[in-house]
Design a protein around this motif. Structure first.
Motif, mmCIF file in Angstrom:
data_model
loop_
_atom_site.group_PDB
_atom_site.id
_atom_site.type_symbol
_atom_site.label_atom_id
_atom_site.label_comp_id
_atom_site.label_asym_id
_atom_site.label_seq_id
_atom_site.Cartn_x
_atom_site.Cartn_y
_atom_site.Cartn_z
ATOM 1 N N MET A 45 0.706 -0.879 -0.135
ATOM 2 C CA MET A 45 0.025 -0.068 -0.022
ATOM 3 C C MET A 45 0.763 1.301 -0.210
ATOM 4 N N PRO A 46 0.943 1.766 -0.582
ATOM 5 C CA PRO A 46 1.017 3.292 -1.067
ATOM 6 C C PRO A 46 0.975 4.685 -0.150
ATOM 7 N N ARG A 47 2.439 5.178 1.016
ATOM 8 C CA ARG A 47 2.365 5.808 1.513
ATOM 9 C C ARG A 47 2.079 7.038 1.420
ATOM 10 N N TYR A 48 1.547 8.303 1.771
ATOM 11 C CA TYR A 48 0.738 9.494 1.381
ATOM 12 C C TYR A 48 1.870 10.102 2.950
ATOM 13 N N GLU A 49 3.025 11.183 2.155
ATOM 14 C CA GLU A 49 3.298 12.418 3.168
ATOM 15 C C GLU A 49 1.868 13.472 3.038
ATOM 16 N N TYR A 50 1.635 13.994 4.153
ATOM 17 C CA TYR A 50 0.467 14.592 4.860
ATOM 18 C C TYR A 50 1.193 16.316 5.419
ATOM 19 N N ARG A 51 1.034 17.004 5.060
ATOM 20 C CA ARG A 51 1.439 17.898 6.675
ATOM 21 C C ARG A 51 0.648 18.723 7.148
ATOM 22 N N CYS A 52 0.270 19.267 7.988
ATOM 23 C CA CYS A 52 -1.143 19.534 8.600
ATOM 24 C C CYS A 52 -0.650 21.220 8.686
ATOM 25 N N ARG A 53 -2.073 22.076 9.101
ATOM 26 C CA ARG A 53 -1.549 23.656 8.306
ATOM 27 C C ARG A 53 -1.941 24.038 9.539
ATOM 28 N N THR A 54 -2.148 22.710 10.710
ATOM 29 C CA THR A 54 -2.526 23.568 11.431
ATOM 30 C C THR A 54 -1.368 23.412 13.152
ATOM 31 N N CYS A 55 -0.722 22.236 12.836
ATOM 32 C CA CYS A 55 0.605 22.206 14.459
ATOM 33 C C CYS A 55 1.383 22.405 13.302
ATOM 34 N N ASP A 56 1.262 21.906 12.029
ATOM 35 C CA ASP A 56 2.351 21.779 11.543
ATOM 36 C C ASP A 56 3.567 21.465 11.130
ATOM 37 N N ASP A 57 3.005 19.874 11.371
ATOM 38 C CA ASP A 57 4.093 18.767 11.863
ATOM 39 C C ASP A 57 3.417 18.198 10.290
ATOM 40 N N THR A 58 4.204 17.236 10.048
ATOM 41 C CA THR A 58 4.299 16.597 8.509
ATOM 42 C C THR A 58 3.726 14.707 9.186
ATOM 43 N N PHE A 59 2.991 14.093 8.460
ATOM 44 C CA PHE A 59 3.214 12.970 8.808
ATOM 45 C C PHE A 59 2.596 12.197 7.772
ATOM 46 N N GLU A 60 2.532 10.496 7.757
ATOM 47 C CA GLU A 60 2.971 9.293 6.824
ATOM 48 C C GLU A 60 1.830 8.760 6.775
ATOM 49 N N VAL A 61 0.522 8.407 5.887
ATOM 50 C CA VAL A 61 -0.232 8.406 5.810
ATOM 51 C C VAL A 61 -0.716 6.513 5.055
ATOM 52 N N SER A 62 -0.672 5.780 5.547
ATOM 53 C CA SER A 62 -0.770 4.063 4.039
ATOM 54 C C SER A 62 -2.567 4.067 3.849
ATOM 55 N N ARG A 63 -2.324 4.523 2.349
ATOM 56 C CA ARG A 63 -3.400 4.410 2.076
ATOM 57 C C ARG A 63 -3.770 3.591 0.979
ATOM 58 N N PRO A 64 -4.801 2.995 0.619
ATOM 59 C CA PRO A 64 -4.821 3.020 -1.241
ATOM 60 C C PRO A 64 -5.093 4.380 -2.125
ATOM 61 N N MET A 65 -4.445 3.653 -3.192
ATOM 62 C CA MET A 65 -4.309 5.168 -4.203
ATOM 63 C C MET A 65 -5.491 5.573 -4.691
ATOM 64 N N ALA A 66 -6.767 4.987 -4.250
ATOM 65 C CA ALA A 66 -7.549 5.682 -4.723
ATOM 66 C C ALA A 66 -8.246 6.339 -3.224
ATOM 67 N N GLU A 67 -7.722 6.164 -2.482
ATOM 68 C CA GLU A 67 -7.812 7.651 -1.149
ATOM 69 C C GLU A 67 -6.844 8.192 -1.199
ATOM 70 N N SER A 68 -5.972 8.368 -2.504
ATOM 71 C CA SER A 68 -4.540 9.306 -2.388
ATOM 72 C C SER A 68 -5.216 10.922 -2.141
ATOM 73 N N SER A 69 -5.866 10.915 -1.928
ATOM 74 C CA SER A 69 -6.594 12.549 -2.796
ATOM 75 C C SER A 69 -7.455 13.155 -1.005
ATOM 76 N N ALA A 70 -7.893 11.980 -0.760
ATOM 77 C CA ALA A 70 -8.861 12.102 0.267
ATOM 78 C C ALA A 70 -7.824 12.556 1.326
ATOM 79 N N PRO A 71 -9.078 13.994 2.316
ATOM 80 C CA PRO A 71 -8.272 14.083 3.990
ATOM 81 C C PRO A 71 -8.029 13.428 4.712
#
Ligand SMILES: [Zn+2]
Length: 68
Positions: free
Chosen positions: A1-27
């Motif tokens: 399962m691919p991993r995607y990196e996100y950044r929180c604009r509230t706490c300015d933290d970055t984190f990775e989420v493993s999710r299906p590619m179909a949900e890559s654009s989901a919040p």
């Protein structure tokens, strides 16, 4: 399962989420529970080989008109 990196604009933290590619654009919520996150583009290195340019043939034997 691919991993995607996100950044929180509230706490300015970055984190990775493993999710299906179909949900890559989901919040994705940040680990702290904030929902205001943006998906970071992973480093996509488009490596291209340089076009091998063959040097144009130059000269020949008839440069000075001594042949032919
Ligand atoms: Zn956060």
């Amino acid at each position: 399962m691919p991993r995607y990196e996100y950044r929180c604009r509230t706490c300015d933290d970055t984190f990775e989420v493993s999710r299906p590619m179909a949900e890559s654009s989901a919040p994705a919520d940040c680990p702290a529970g904030h929902a205001d996150t943006v998906k970071l583009l992973s480093a996509v290195a488009v490596g291209g080989t340089a076009a091998a340019a063959a040097p144009a043939p130059s000269g020949g034997c008839c440069g000075g008109g001594g042949c032919g």
